[in-house]
Design an enzyme around this catalytic site. Structure first.
Site, short mmCIF file in Angstrom:
data_model
loop_
_atom_site.label_atom_id
_atom_site.label_comp_id
_atom_site.label_asym_id
_atom_site.label_seq_id
_atom_site.Cartn_x
_atom_site.Cartn_y
_atom_site.Cartn_z
N GLU A 1 45.71 32.57 36.37
CA GLU A 1 44.76 31.80 36.66
C GLU A 1 44.67 30.97 34.90
O GLU A 1 44.90 31.68 33.81
CB GLU A 1 43.02 31.87 36.23
N HIS B 1 40.91 28.57 38.62
CA HIS B 1 40.90 30.45 38.83
C HIS B 1 41.87 30.87 40.32
O HIS B 1 41.30 31.25 41.26
CB HIS B 1 39.69 30.69 38.91
O1 TA6 Z 1 38.89 36.23 36.70
C1 TA6 Z 1 38.68 37.61 36.55
C2 TA6 Z 1 37.18 37.56 37.42
O2 TA6 Z 1 36.64 36.61 36.02
C3 TA6 Z 1 36.82 39.03 37.45
O3 TA6 Z 1 36.24 39.41 36.34
C4 TA6 Z 1 36.33 38.53 38.27
O4 TA6 Z 1 34.68 39.02 38.62
C5 TA6 Z 1 36.61 37.56 39.31
O5 TA6 Z 1 36.72 35.92 38.48
C6 TA6 Z 1 35.95 36.63 40.88
O6 TA6 Z 1 35.00 36.01 40.10
P1 TA6 Z 1 33.57 35.59 40.77
O7 TA6 Z 1 32.64 34.72 40.24
O8 TA6 Z 1 34.50 34.00 42.04
O9 TA6 Z 1 33.24 36.51 41.66
#
Ligand code: TA6
Length: 304
Positions: free
Chosen positions: A275, A171
């Site tokens: 990602e 990510h």
């Molecule tokens: O990858 C994008 C995502 O899934 C978004 O929907 C957003 O909420 C982000 O990841 C961050 O997630 P987190 O759990 O690290 O706050």
């Protein structure tokens, strides 16, 4: 757990690979080599920084409000989402994006490659508590190769007798001059699920540009993406294998304020997540004895 003394004695190489503990007890490995420097937290096997020496600006974005505490994911760098992506399919009380990013990992080996790059191999430590969330037998390793490019290999081996279904992502938060001036190429003509509109399925036409909250899962794509940043006159290339989804995310101002640790001074403006994933339609079934690897390589170039 491996102590700092044991880690430095067994896996450290002077200032080149050095382990230390921060004030909250999080163990970090600092890498310095002829190509780049990097910092990796053993909680989550989380690459927090990677800075090739030829790059004037940070390549990875790390929030100035990131919290370095036990059991909490660090905002920025490369969180490892595993063994599910997003919310758990049946139990919303479980950690979104899986537990690997907040679990403890151990060092399995450190190697200095012939070209001077540094290879750090980490393995997720299994615990009874994690076993309750993920009742499957497997071994998970993350190999990080710190060089003038950054490479990562996330490998899952099914050591049990039944198949399991895996969701995962690296990510990665990239540092950009301004979200509104960059563009991302490589996903033209690709279908995506738009999380901002309840996973509506849409088609990408041309490059991606950003004018509002963007949260998309591009599916069935193994393409290389390029983040072109005219503000820094820099291109970041994201190459991957073993990954059929690419997630592109910027929360924009309001969501960033709700999330809380996304940085002061409009920190969200200076980041974009690209990602490399296997998510939603692209989750992977891993058969007994099978080894599945998701691999990425990030490189940068400056232009005039
Ligand atoms: O990858 C994008 C995502 O899934 C978004 O929907 C957003 O909420 C982000 O990841 C961050 O997630 P987190 O759990 O690290 O706050």
């Amino acid at each position: 757990m491996q102590s700092i003394q044991q880690l430095n004695a067994r896996y450290g190489v002077g200032q080149k690979i050095h382990f230390y503990s921060d004030q909250n007890g999080l163990v970090t490995v600092h890498i310095e080599n002829p190509h780049a420097s990097a910092k990796i937290a053993l909680q989550g096997a989380h690459v927090m920084e990677w800075q090739p020496h030829h790059s004037e600006e940070p390549v990875l974005w790390l929030s100035d409000q990131a919290r370095f505490v036990r059991g909490r994911s660090i905002r920025g760098g490369v969180p490892v989402c595993w063994p599910w992506f997003g919310a758990h399919a049946t139990d919303e009380s479980l950690c979104p994006h899986g537990f690997a990013r907040v679990a403890q990992w151990k060092i399995v080996d450190t190697v200095i490659d012939p070209d001077g790059a540094t290879r750090i191999i980490m393995q997720l430590i299994e615990t009874q508590q994690l076993g309750k969330q993920w009742p499957h037998h497997c071994e998970v390793t993350l190999t990080v190769i710190v060089g003038s490019a950054l490479r990562m290999q996330l490998t899952t081996t099914n050591t049990g007798t039944a198949p399991f279904v895996l969701g995962e992502a690296l990510h990665t938060y990239f540092h950009v001059s301004d979200i509104e001036v960059i563009k991302i190429s490589g996903l033209d003509n690709t279908q995506y699920q738009d999380k901002v509109e309840g996973y509506a399925v849409k088609q990408q036409e041309g490059d991606i540009r950003f004018t509002e909250e963007t949260d998309r899962v591009y599916i069935n794509t193994e393409s290389t993406c390029v983040i072109e940043d005219p503000g820094l006159r820099r291109r970041i290339t994201v190459q991957k294998s073993g990954s059929k989804s690419t997630v592109v995310w910027n929360p924009w101002g309001q969501k960033a304020a709700e999330i809380g640790d996304l940085g002061s001074h409009s920190g969200w403006r200076h980041m974009v997540c690209v990602e490399s994933a296997n998510a939603t339609d692209n989750v992977v079934t891993v058969a007994p004895g099978e080894v599945h690897t998701l691999e990425v390589e990030y490189s940068t170039e400056y232009y005039l």
